[in-house]
Motif scaffolding. Structure first.
Motif, PDB file in Angstrom:
ATOM      1  N   GLN A 262       0.843  -1.192   0.000  1.00 28.44           N
ATOM      2  CA  GLN A 262       0.000   0.000   0.000  1.00 28.44           C
ATOM      3  C   GLN A 262       0.881   1.246   0.000  1.00 28.44           C
ATOM      4  O   GLN A 262       1.999   1.241   0.524  1.00 28.44           O
ATOM      5  N   THR A 265      -2.058   4.296   4.555  1.00 28.28           N
ATOM      6  CA  THR A 265      -3.101   3.621   5.326  1.00 28.28           C
ATOM      7  C   THR A 265      -3.752   4.605   6.290  1.00 28.28           C
ATOM      8  O   THR A 265      -3.146   5.632   6.641  1.00 28.28           O
ATOM      9  N   ASP A 266      -4.968   4.284   6.719  1.00 34.97           N
ATOM     10  CA  ASP A 266      -5.657   5.099   7.718  1.00 34.97           C
ATOM     11  C   ASP A 266      -5.431   4.577   9.134  1.00 34.97           C
ATOM     12  O   ASP A 266      -5.960   5.138  10.098  1.00 34.97           O
ATOM     13  N   ASN A 267      -4.639   3.524   9.270  1.00 38.70           N
ATOM     14  CA  ASN A 267      -4.398   2.928  10.576  1.00 38.70           C
ATOM     15  C   ASN A 267      -3.682   3.924  11.488  1.00 38.70           C
ATOM     16  O   ASN A 267      -2.544   4.336  11.220  1.00 38.70           O
TER      17      ASN A 267
END
Length: 362
Positions: A262, A265-267
């Motif tokens: 990726q 990320t939104d983590n």
């Protein structure tokens, strides 16, 4: 050098976010049966574009140089049967004319063409007024300016859909790969032309099918936009580049092994940690620049002392001691020797420049 930023330089085909964008097919179109069988067998393996060499620029005469325009209908028919776009290499204006006349969807310029501005310009002139995606391989030698120059010539012809293909660079007596990847060059290309899509050609970098995975995976780890992999129904009997082509089954196995990374990320846990690490890096970079500035101030004082004493700038024994000491410390610092050598050589080059400036002052 200014950063080139052209918003619309895209290949013009929707790139999958869940798998690598894949161009595949035989190195050379040999027979109609070979082209159709290879292309139909790989069509369901995630291939986005079919390829085949129609004209093959070879290093020495006597090698198979392609079937020529007779093979264009074979490739076009393969595209019709699989409902996939097709692409081939063009090396002169006549190739462009024939490919367009037969309905080839995408063209690419090979490494031996990119190295020649006259050939690139002739192709660019033949493309005036044409709306077709063009892919441009890097030149055979590691010259980023030639690569960018070819891209600019094609763009100036009015082509809006452009991608680059990284296929490695020729070196004498290459130790491992057929063509050295020199990843820093396509990385710099991406910095210089921020929106340019870059596709990796592991087949021509590796030269051997057992090295394809490591090259392809590294390209994906560097966020390349896709792969061009040569495939053949019976690669061991191929008329060109037999060792680097894979069977349809081999292509399927290779693609299943690849991991697509990726871009972001939104983590929140990841974001918090990566921001913390980046802050640490930024602080260390500031300290490093401050230390280098202090070092160069001492270098300038040394230069003044040498000038006053009429002493030569280069003191080879001292330089060798500094260099060797740094290399000895590399292993204990968990740094590669080549990395430390590059750094110490760059510092020494700047030190010479600083002292030369002082020597030349009245």
């Amino acid at each position: 050098m200014n950063i080139i930023n052209i918003k619309d330089w895209k290949l013009g085909i929707q790139l999958s976010k869940e798998k690598p964008f894949l161009i595949s097919g035989p190195c050379s179109a040999e027979t109609e049966t070979q082209v159709l069988q290879t292309c139909t067998q790989i069509a369901n393996l995630g291939v986005d574009v079919l390829r085949a060499g129609i004209w093959k620029p070879r290093t020495r005469p006597g090698s198979f140089e392609g079937i020529g325009k007779k093979a264009l209908p074979w490739l076009v028919e393969a595209g019709k049967q699989t409902n996939l776009p097709v692409c081939c290499e063009v090396a002169n204006a006549n190739h462009v004319e024939e490919a367009l006349k037969h309905g080839i969807d995408i063209l690419w310029l090979g490494a031996r063409t990119t190295v020649n501005p006259f050939a690139v310009q002739a192709i660019a002139d033949a493309l005036q007024g044409v709306d077709i995606p063009i892919m441009i391989k890097n030149p055979v030698n590691p010259d980023l300016e030639l690569w960018i120059g070819a891209i600019e010539r094609i763009a100036q012809a009015g082509i809006q859909k452009i991608a680059a293909i990284h296929r490695g660079f020729s070196v004498y007596n290459a130790p491992k790969y057929r063509n050295q990847p020199q990843w820093e060059i396509p990385i710099e290309l991406r910095r210089r032309i921020a929106n340019l899509e870059i596709i990796c050609d592991p087949s021509h970098i590796a030269g051997k099918r057992d090295l394809l995975f490591e090259i392809a995976q590294h390209a994906l780890d560097l966020n390349f936009d896709g792969l061009m992999l040569e495939s053949h129904i019976t690669p061991d009997t191929a008329w060109s580049d037999a060792q680097q082509q894979v069977t349809p089954e081999g292509l399927q196995t290779l693609m299943k092994q690849l991991i697509t990374r990726q871009l972001d990320t939104d983590n929140l846990d990841y974001l918090n940690k990566i921001n913390h690490f980046r802050t640490l890096i930024d602080n260390l970079d500031t300290q490093t620049l401050h230390l280098l500035s202090q070092r160069m101030e001492i270098v300038r004082q040394i230069g003044l002392h040498k000038k006053e004493s009429n002493i030569a700038i280069l003191q080879i024994e001292r330089w060798l001691n500094v260099r060797n000491s740094a290399l000895e410390k590399a292993a204990s610092s968990s740094l590669s020797e080549s990395f430390v050598e590059d750094i110490i050589n760059t510092i020494h080059k700047e030190s010479i420049r600083q002292q030369t400036t002082i020597m030349r002052k009245d």
